[in-house]
Design an enzyme around this catalytic site. Structure first.
Site, mmCIF file in Angstrom:
data_model
loop_
_atom_site.group_PDB
_atom_site.id
_atom_site.type_symbol
_atom_site.label_atom_id
_atom_site.label_comp_id
_atom_site.label_asym_id
_atom_site.label_seq_id
_atom_site.Cartn_x
_atom_site.Cartn_y
_atom_site.Cartn_z
ATOM 1 N N ARG A 34 33.361 56.338 47.463
ATOM 2 C CA ARG A 34 33.557 57.784 47.476
ATOM 3 C C ARG A 34 32.751 58.493 46.384
ATOM 4 O O ARG A 34 32.645 59.714 46.401
ATOM 5 C CB ARG A 34 35.043 58.115 47.278
ATOM 6 C CG ARG A 34 35.910 57.731 48.445
ATOM 7 C CD ARG A 34 37.367 58.069 48.165
ATOM 8 N NE ARG A 34 37.879 57.315 47.021
ATOM 9 C CZ ARG A 34 39.083 57.479 46.489
ATOM 10 N NH1 ARG A 34 39.897 58.398 46.988
ATOM 11 N NH2 ARG A 34 39.488 56.737 45.472
ATOM 12 N N LYS A 88 41.684 38.458 49.175
ATOM 13 C CA LYS A 88 43.136 38.381 49.130
ATOM 14 C C LYS A 88 43.670 39.614 48.383
ATOM 15 O O LYS A 88 42.898 40.258 47.673
ATOM 16 C CB LYS A 88 43.580 37.084 48.439
ATOM 17 C CG LYS A 88 43.509 37.103 46.907
ATOM 18 C CD LYS A 88 44.185 35.883 46.353
ATOM 19 C CE LYS A 88 44.329 35.979 44.845
ATOM 20 N NZ LYS A 88 45.338 36.927 44.381
ATOM 21 N N HIS A 90 39.042 32.540 46.015
ATOM 22 C CA HIS A 90 37.953 32.158 45.113
ATOM 23 C C HIS A 90 38.191 30.806 44.456
ATOM 24 O O HIS A 90 37.238 30.173 43.986
ATOM 25 C CB HIS A 90 37.712 33.249 44.064
ATOM 26 C CG HIS A 90 38.736 33.318 42.983
ATOM 27 N ND1 HIS A 90 39.869 34.076 43.082
ATOM 28 C CD2 HIS A 90 38.791 32.713 41.763
ATOM 29 C CE1 HIS A 90 40.581 33.951 41.983
ATOM 30 N NE2 HIS A 90 39.957 33.129 41.173
ATOM 31 N N LYS A 145 35.502 26.980 43.337
ATOM 32 C CA LYS A 145 35.342 26.337 42.034
ATOM 33 C C LYS A 145 34.886 24.893 42.207
ATOM 34 O O LYS A 145 35.393 24.150 43.065
ATOM 35 C CB LYS A 145 36.658 26.380 41.251
ATOM 36 C CG LYS A 145 37.065 27.788 40.804
ATOM 37 C CD LYS A 145 38.368 27.763 40.038
ATOM 38 C CE LYS A 145 38.756 29.154 39.559
ATOM 39 N NZ LYS A 145 37.852 29.661 38.513
ATOM 40 N N GLU A 186 48.663 31.528 32.668
ATOM 41 C CA GLU A 186 47.848 32.515 31.978
ATOM 42 C C GLU A 186 48.545 32.892 30.677
ATOM 43 O O GLU A 186 49.774 32.958 30.619
ATOM 44 C CB GLU A 186 47.651 33.759 32.847
ATOM 45 C CG GLU A 186 46.870 33.509 34.125
ATOM 46 C CD GLU A 186 46.714 34.767 34.942
ATOM 47 O OE1 GLU A 186 45.702 35.462 34.770
ATOM 48 O OE2 GLU A 186 47.607 35.064 35.749
ATOM 49 N N ASP A 227 51.190 36.334 44.457
ATOM 50 C CA ASP A 227 49.848 36.557 43.936
ATOM 51 C C ASP A 227 49.007 35.285 43.910
ATOM 52 O O ASP A 227 47.829 35.316 44.255
ATOM 53 C CB ASP A 227 49.945 37.150 42.523
ATOM 54 C CG ASP A 227 48.602 37.634 41.997
ATOM 55 O OD1 ASP A 227 47.782 38.125 42.811
ATOM 56 O OD2 ASP A 227 48.365 37.536 40.781
ATOM 57 N N HIS A 282 46.270 30.247 46.145
ATOM 58 C CA HIS A 282 45.594 29.258 45.316
ATOM 59 C C HIS A 282 46.343 27.923 45.252
ATOM 60 O O HIS A 282 45.776 26.856 45.505
ATOM 61 C CB HIS A 282 45.421 29.775 43.886
ATOM 62 C CG HIS A 282 44.656 31.052 43.782
ATOM 63 N ND1 HIS A 282 43.701 31.434 44.691
ATOM 64 C CD2 HIS A 282 44.692 32.045 42.852
ATOM 65 C CE1 HIS A 282 43.188 32.597 44.339
ATOM 66 N NE2 HIS A 282 43.778 32.988 43.235
ATOM 67 N N LYS A 301 52.579 34.240 33.769
ATOM 68 C CA LYS A 301 51.836 35.003 32.773
ATOM 69 C C LYS A 301 52.552 34.923 31.423
ATOM 70 O O LYS A 301 53.736 34.612 31.353
ATOM 71 C CB LYS A 301 51.684 36.456 33.222
ATOM 72 C CG LYS A 301 50.794 36.616 34.451
ATOM 73 C CD LYS A 301 50.585 38.071 34.793
ATOM 74 C CE LYS A 301 49.617 38.214 35.968
ATOM 75 N NZ LYS A 301 48.255 37.730 35.637
#
Length: 510
Positions: free
Chosen positions: A65, A172, A202, A206, A240, A259, A264, A362
């Site tokens: 945009r 995703k 993704h 790897k 993480e 998520d 994954h 996390k």
């Protein structure tokens, strides 16, 4: 720690293992102004150009945009690749790439903009020689998928001219649950044939994930032991050490399980548990992964085998960090999980009775993704009678990130006359063993989209089976209480430790 040194002479340019160069093609990015595009996708395109894997005719089209000219867009792409690309910035590479850059301004419901996109692609065919071959990369929120693919169909962009191809690469998350995933799949399938659709995960790009199959099936050492007779359990971890940052708008209501576990971690489980495929082609790989995902079973009592939690406020790495409910943009009454742990079973002859423990979170102690295959404990040790042996079970750890490689833990005699036995580790590290630098996952995946190689992309059935596994867990959590909590900088809540303790096991501390 013992380090393996491998004979890794690079192949010659005409070797059968030399990387394949894409043919004439263009790549259209929707969502080109987002963080993923600017930090990962655009730099990956430059890295492919730097490695000589894109054709001279390659063209890049941004759709957004923003009120940009082509020159504005090219300048922004240059800044992004100079900052984030893996390979060094070289002016001659950039000059080859920039001649094929175009930009189209518009919203997803803007018919005139999609007409302009069609004109732009036709112009690239004439001036650049892209031969009618275009891939559309949807790096946009899932709610926009239907609109974009329907606009592509409406304006004739999904239909390839004779002898050409059109493909759709879709980021995703692919749905929020099984029902929405099926709805999205139905919309996409109305526009593109299955072989034209590339669903991005993704992690499958790897190097260490791709190496799982090589480790298992190219070495006679492991496969005879890869079964219930020798393996006690498997742990798959994605940790993480950061919080949600500025992602509350996306993350709240999604959570760790949706998520990363749905995609994954279940893909890692499938690659770990699958039977040997007939080939490494897309159909053969998908067939074996589908068998695994279709045989995954949840235990009957989810109250003790599915744990969710949220990080609370506290010290981490010398700083006081906010709890999840205090993060900007988070609903103070949110029950979204920032940590999730599951116990799964694979109903097959190979894996009967072997639990797979998956966890993701996390604000944990450190950033790490790994697969730990834990073998059964030796029934007896004749060494140093009367002493407590300082050994655990043999463990094979596939380190996906950040220290990519493989570690094998085994028992060894301590030098001396006591007969003491202690655990040692033998380590293979990509950085020490290969002269080649591993490409970023998105480099491999974007190149495979241009080549039409779908071997590293989950199929519709894989995506739906993964939601079929996770949906009962999410339903259970919706019906039962609030999440547990855990201190930042730890390995998660006590409830997750108790889940393994009931089985007489403990989580690894990577």
């Amino acid at each position: 720690m013992t380090t393996l040194v491998l004979d890794t002479h690079p192949p010659s340019a005409d070797s059968a293992t030399a990387e394949q160069i894409a043919g004439p093609a263009g790549l259209v990015f929707f969502g080109v102004t987002g963080d993923l595009s600017r930090k990962k996708l655009l730099p990956a395109v430059y890295d492919l150009a730097h490695r000589g894997l894109l054709p001279p005719s390659f063209s890049l089209v941004g759709f957004a945009r923003r009120d940009w000219t082509v020159e504005d867009f090219a300048r922004i792409v240059r800044d992004d690749v100079a900052r984030y690309a893996r390979t060094p910035f070289r002016e001659e590479v950039w000059q080859r790439l920039v001649t094929g850059i175009r930009f189209v301004k518009g919203d997803f419901d803007d018919d005139e903009a999609f007409d302009q996109l069609r004109v732009t692609l036709e112009g690239l065919d004439k001036t650049r020689g892209t031969a009618g071959n275009f891939a559309f990369y949807l790096s946009v929120p899932p709610r926009f998928f239907p609109k974009v693919v329907q606009q592509l169909k409406k304006h004739g962009l999904a239909d390839a001219p004779e002898g050409s191809w059109r493909r759709a690469a879709i980021e995703k998350p692919f749905g929020h649950d099984l029902a929405t995933a099926r709805e999205l799949n139905t919309v996409v399938d109305e526009v593109f044939a299955p072989e034209q659709v590339f669903r991005i995960d993704h992690y499958l790009g790897k190097e260490t994930v791709q190496n799982i199959l090589t480790l298992r099936f190219a070495n006679v050492l492991f496969e005879p032991l890869w079964n219930r007779s020798h393996i006690d359990h498997v742990q798959i971890t994605m940790a993480e050490d950061i919080g949600i940052g500025s992602r509350a708008g996306y993350y709240d209501g999604v959570g760790a399980a949706r998520d990363v576990i749905q995609n994954h971690l279940l893909q890692l489980l499938a690659l770990t548990a699958m039977e040997e495929p007939a080939s490494l082609g897309a159909d053969a790989l998908a067939a074996e992964k589908i068998k695994v995902l279709g045989s995954v079973r949840l235990p009957d009592d989810l109250s003790t085998t599915a744990v969710r939690a949220q990080y609370r406020a506290g010290p981490q790495d010398g700083a006081l960090v906010r709890g999840y409910l205090e993060e900007d943009g988070t609903d103070p009454a949110s029950r979204t999980d920032t940590y999730a742990a599951l116990k799964l079973e694979v109903n097959s002859r190979r894996w009967d009775g072997v639990p797979f423990y998956l966890r993701a979170g996390k604000r944990l102690e450190r950033r790490v993704t790994e697969i730990a295959v834990v073998f059964k404990q030796t029934p007896s040790l004749p060494f140093a009678p009367g002493t407590d042996p300082k050994t655990g079970p043999n463990t094979l750890v596939i380190r996906v990130q950040p220290d990519e490689g493989v570690t094998f833990r085994f028992a060894s005699k301590v030098p001396g006359s006591t007969g003491e036995v202690r655990d040692v580790a033998m380590n293979f590290d990509y950085r020490d063993s290969f002269t080649e630098v591993s490409p970023e996952a998105y480099e491999r995946l974007i190149l495979d989209v241009l080549l039409g190689d779908a071997s590293l992309f989950p199929t519709r059935e894989e995506v739906e089976l993964s939601w079929q596994i996770l949906d009962p867990v999410e339903d259970h959590w919706d019906r039962h209480g609030t999440p547990a909590s855990y201190a930042p900088g730890t390995w998660g809540p006590a409830e997750a430790d108790q889940m393994l303790a009931r089985d007489g096991r403990t989580w690894r501390r990577p």
